[in-house]
Design a protein around this motif. Structure first.
Motif, PDB file in Angstrom:
ATOM      1  N   PHE A   1      53.901 -21.638 -48.180  1.00  0.00           N
ATOM      2  CA  PHE A   1      54.053 -20.934 -46.907  1.00  0.00           C
ATOM      3  C   PHE A   1      54.750 -19.597 -47.122  1.00  0.00           C
ATOM      4  CE2 PHE A   1      52.453 -24.235 -44.362  1.00  0.00           C
ATOM      5  CZ  PHE A   1      52.482 -23.855 -43.023  1.00  0.00           C
ATOM      6  N   ARG A   2      54.433 -18.644 -46.271  1.00  0.00           N
ATOM      7  CA  ARG A   2      55.133 -17.361 -46.187  1.00  0.00           C
ATOM      8  C   ARG A   2      55.779 -17.307 -44.804  1.00  0.00           C
ATOM      9  NH1 ARG A   2      53.503 -13.476 -50.218  1.00  0.00           N
ATOM     10  NH2 ARG A   2      52.082 -14.541 -51.667  1.00  0.00           N
ATOM     11  N   CYS A   3      57.077 -17.076 -44.784  1.00  0.00           N
ATOM     12  CA  CYS A   3      57.798 -17.200 -43.514  1.00  0.00           C
ATOM     13  C   CYS A   3      58.159 -15.859 -42.885  1.00  0.00           C
ATOM     14  CB  CYS A   3      59.054 -18.056 -43.680  1.00  0.00           C
ATOM     15  SG  CYS A   3      60.259 -17.383 -44.831  1.00  0.00           S
ATOM     16  N   ILE A   4      57.782 -14.739 -43.502  1.00  0.00           N
ATOM     17  CA  ILE A   4      57.984 -13.427 -42.893  1.00  0.00           C
ATOM     18  C   ILE A   4      56.637 -12.718 -42.810  1.00  0.00           C
ATOM     19  CG2 ILE A   4      59.040 -11.140 -43.128  1.00  0.00           C
ATOM     20  CD1 ILE A   4      61.359 -12.406 -44.557  1.00  0.00           C
ATOM     21  N   THR A   5      56.285 -12.285 -41.618  1.00  0.00           N
ATOM     22  CA  THR A   5      55.062 -11.527 -41.409  1.00  0.00           C
ATOM     23  C   THR A   5      55.428 -10.187 -40.791  1.00  0.00           C
ATOM     24  OG1 THR A   5      53.725 -13.524 -41.065  1.00  0.00           O
ATOM     25  CG2 THR A   5      52.814 -11.440 -40.274  1.00  0.00           C
ATOM     26  N   VAL A   6      55.222  -9.108 -41.525  1.00  0.00           N
ATOM     27  CA  VAL A   6      55.461  -7.780 -40.988  1.00  0.00           C
ATOM     28  C   VAL A   6      54.264  -7.419 -40.113  1.00  0.00           C
ATOM     29  CG1 VAL A   6      55.901  -5.360 -41.513  1.00  0.00           C
ATOM     30  CG2 VAL A   6      56.819  -7.152 -43.004  1.00  0.00           C
ATOM     31  N   ASP A   7      54.493  -7.392 -38.804  1.00  0.00           N
ATOM     32  CA  ASP A   7      53.421  -7.180 -37.837  1.00  0.00           C
ATOM     33  C   ASP A   7      53.190  -5.678 -37.657  1.00  0.00           C
ATOM     34  OD1 ASP A   7      51.629  -7.186 -35.777  1.00  0.00           O
ATOM     35  OD2 ASP A   7      52.815  -8.430 -34.427  1.00  0.00           O
ATOM     36  N   GLY A   8      51.999  -5.207 -38.029  1.00  0.00           N
ATOM     37  CA  GLY A   8      51.699  -3.782 -37.965  1.00  0.00           C
ATOM     38  C   GLY A   8      51.081  -3.315 -36.671  1.00  0.00           C
ATOM     39  N   ARG A   9      51.139  -4.150 -35.625  1.00  0.00           N
ATOM     40  CA  ARG A   9      50.508  -3.760 -34.360  1.00  0.00           C
ATOM     41  C   ARG A   9      51.087  -2.449 -33.821  1.00  0.00           C
ATOM     42  NH1 ARG A   9      48.362  -7.388 -30.539  1.00  0.00           N
ATOM     43  NH2 ARG A   9      49.477  -9.048 -31.627  1.00  0.00           N
ATOM     44  N   ALA A  10      52.414  -2.316 -33.857  1.00  0.00           N
ATOM     45  CA  ALA A  10      53.056  -1.123 -33.301  1.00  0.00           C
ATOM     46  C   ALA A  10      52.770   0.112 -34.138  1.00  0.00           C
ATOM     47  CB  ALA A  10      54.564  -1.343 -33.186  1.00  0.00           C
ATOM     48  N   GLU A  11      52.536  -0.060 -35.433  1.00  0.00           N
ATOM     49  CA  GLU A  11      52.294   1.089 -36.311  1.00  0.00           C
ATOM     50  C   GLU A  11      50.872   1.626 -36.191  1.00  0.00           C
ATOM     51  OE1 GLU A  11      56.076  -0.173 -37.530  1.00  0.00           O
ATOM     52  OE2 GLU A  11      54.288  -1.379 -37.237  1.00  0.00           O
ATOM     53  N   PHE A  12      49.930   0.797 -35.749  1.00  0.00           N
ATOM     54  CA  PHE A  12      48.529   1.224 -35.724  1.00  0.00           C
ATOM     55  C   PHE A  12      48.325   2.346 -34.707  1.00  0.00           C
ATOM     56  CE2 PHE A  12      44.209   1.110 -34.067  1.00  0.00           C
ATOM     57  CZ  PHE A  12      43.468   1.156 -35.246  1.00  0.00           C
ATOM     58  N   GLY A  13      47.646   3.404 -35.148  1.00  0.00           N
ATOM     59  CA  GLY A  13      47.384   4.521 -34.240  1.00  0.00           C
ATOM     60  C   GLY A  13      46.049   5.176 -34.458  1.00  0.00           C
ATOM     61  N   GLY A  14      45.161   4.554 -35.226  1.00  0.00           N
ATOM     62  CA  GLY A  14      43.854   5.140 -35.468  1.00  0.00           C
ATOM     63  C   GLY A  14      43.799   5.910 -36.770  1.00  0.00           C
ATOM     64  N   PRO A  15      42.652   6.517 -37.071  1.00  0.00           N
ATOM     65  CA  PRO A  15      42.451   7.159 -38.377  1.00  0.00           C
ATOM     66  C   PRO A  15      43.385   8.330 -38.648  1.00  0.00           C
ATOM     67  CG  PRO A  15      40.631   7.656 -36.881  1.00  0.00           C
ATOM     68  CD  PRO A  15      41.435   6.580 -36.230  1.00  0.00           C
TER      69      PRO A  15
END
Length: 412
Positions: A220-234
């Motif tokens: 198992f991996r217990c840390i997930t760096v969620d990139g939703r906030a960083e996404f901004g397109g090309p």
């Protein structure tokens, strides 16, 4: 093949084949291309200068600069790549071509969620992500996982319950593992306490969680760096990658001082990365992050390994035309796979617009799964290792994104 035999006589020697059973058990003949070492000797080499001269003639006075794509102020994408640009081409990323077909179980009630999970598994999914509410896990997990062979799939958990008690989730899972030892399970927790900079965090708790996970749940991996906030397109792809590195730096700074080695921490992390409809940029972005992460770990004195990339669709790139979304899902999935995703979740074509769909929700989920089945089983993408390697256009774009992101990260 008649034309090729006349034009290229050596082509007669490259056709061979073998007999193999197909998925229905029937023997079929598969041709195999045994390419000789001198295959390209019959094609005279053409330099980049010769190509540019020909392009200039074909443009009939139109400047070549008009064909360049200015991704942002720092990155200009060259529309014409050539071997002359790469005297020493980069080696392919040695990552396996197969990826996990994931489905997010979005039904709210445990019984309904279990039915959706079994439906997904019977239809070919190999990974499930359950959303856990903020309540007792033991009874909920028992109903969610009923009838599922946990040691045959990849198992993931997200939601409020995970954010409030990740260790409790693992403890409950251990109690509901149906006699399967916890070390035989594999999956992850979508736990990202470092995402909220203003939140008071107990880093000692996270250090203990890492130790517990490594000892009892090594898969198992217990840390997930969620990139939703960083996404901004090309246009902001390099900023997105730099942001993911900067978020990771917080974990390394806080946890390495609390008894967690950089290598141990890297083995407990994964990245949830979002992609849009910019086909080539998304391929290059995922590839660039592999290079960036390996260099990031090297800077911390850890073994440079590639990141685990859980790839998801940015829902804002879906349109109001549901059938257009079916096509878009295919190209977005292809960019994720060609970029080297470890796990892919294809968004159903009616996501967020279920009331407008003619067909019931199980049909939309089936189409989403089948996009990946077509890529794996029919198109053979799972048989390839780094299929984008060797494309001058993509290699250059990958390098441009990686260099720009590393400069931005150093400034951060």
């Amino acid at each position: 093949f008649s034309f090729h035999f006349k034009r290229f006589p050596s082509a007669k020697r490259v056709i061979s084949g073998r007999t193999t059973p197909n998925r229905r058990g029937k023997n079929v003949y598969l041709p195999v291309m045994n390419q000789p070492a001198n295959f390209f000797a019959e094609f005279p080499p053409i330099s980049k200068e010769e190509w540019l001269a020909r392009i200039a003639r074909d443009l009939k006075g139109k400047p070549l600069d008009d064909l360049y794509w200015h991704l942002n102020e720092q990155i200009t994408v060259d529309p014409f790549g050539h071997a002359d640009d790469w005297p020493n081409p980069p080696a392919p990323f040695p990552v396996a071509g197969a990826w996990e077909i994931n489905e997010d179980v979005d039904e709210q009630e445990p019984a309904a969620a279990n039915r959706q999970a079994l439906e997904a598994l019977h239809a070919g999914a190999g990974s499930l992500c359950f959303r856990l509410p903020a309540r007792q896990f033991s009874g909920v997990l028992q109903e969610l996982l009923n009838g599922i062979y946990l040691d045959h799939i990849s198992l993931h958990f997200c939601g409020t319950g995970v954010q409030e008690g990740p260790a409790a989730v693992l403890a409950a899972l251990k109690g509901q593992a149906q006699g399967i030892p916890s070390y035989a399970l594999r999956g992850s927790l979508f736990y990202d306490p470092g995402a909220d900079a203003g939140r008071i965090r107990d880093w000692r708790y996270l250090a203990d969680l890492l130790q517990y996970t490594q000892a009892d749940f090594p898969g198992f991996r217990c840390i997930t760096v969620d990139g939703r906030a960083e996404f901004g397109g090309p246009a902001t792809a390099a900023d997105e990658l730099a942001g993911l590195l900067n978020r990771s730096k917080v974990y390394f700074e806080q946890l390495t001082g609390r008894g967690v080695s950089p290598g141990q921490l890297a083995g407990q992390m994964q990245f949830s990365m979002y992609i849009g409809k910019s086909y080539f940029v998304e391929i290059a972005k995922l590839r660039a992050f592999k290079t960036l992460w390996a260099n990031f770990l090297k800077a911390w004195g850890a073994e440079p390994v590639y990141p685990v990339q859980d790839v998801r669709f940015f829902s804002g790139d879906y349109t109001g035309d549901l059938y257009t979304n079916m096509i878009r899902a295919t190209t977005m999935a292809m960019s994720a796979v060609l970029g080297g995703a470890n796990r892919l979740t294809v968004l159903p074509y009616d996501a967020g617009r279920e009331a407008e769909a003619v067909y019931p929700r199980p049909f939309a989920r089936r189409v989403a799964r089948n996009v990946q089945h077509l890529l794996q089983l029919e198109s053979g993408f799972a048989e390839l290792t780094d299929p984008a390697a060797g494309s001058y256009y993509l290699e250059k774009l990958t390098a441009q994104l990686a260099l720009s992101a590393w400069e931005k990260f150093q400034k951060l």
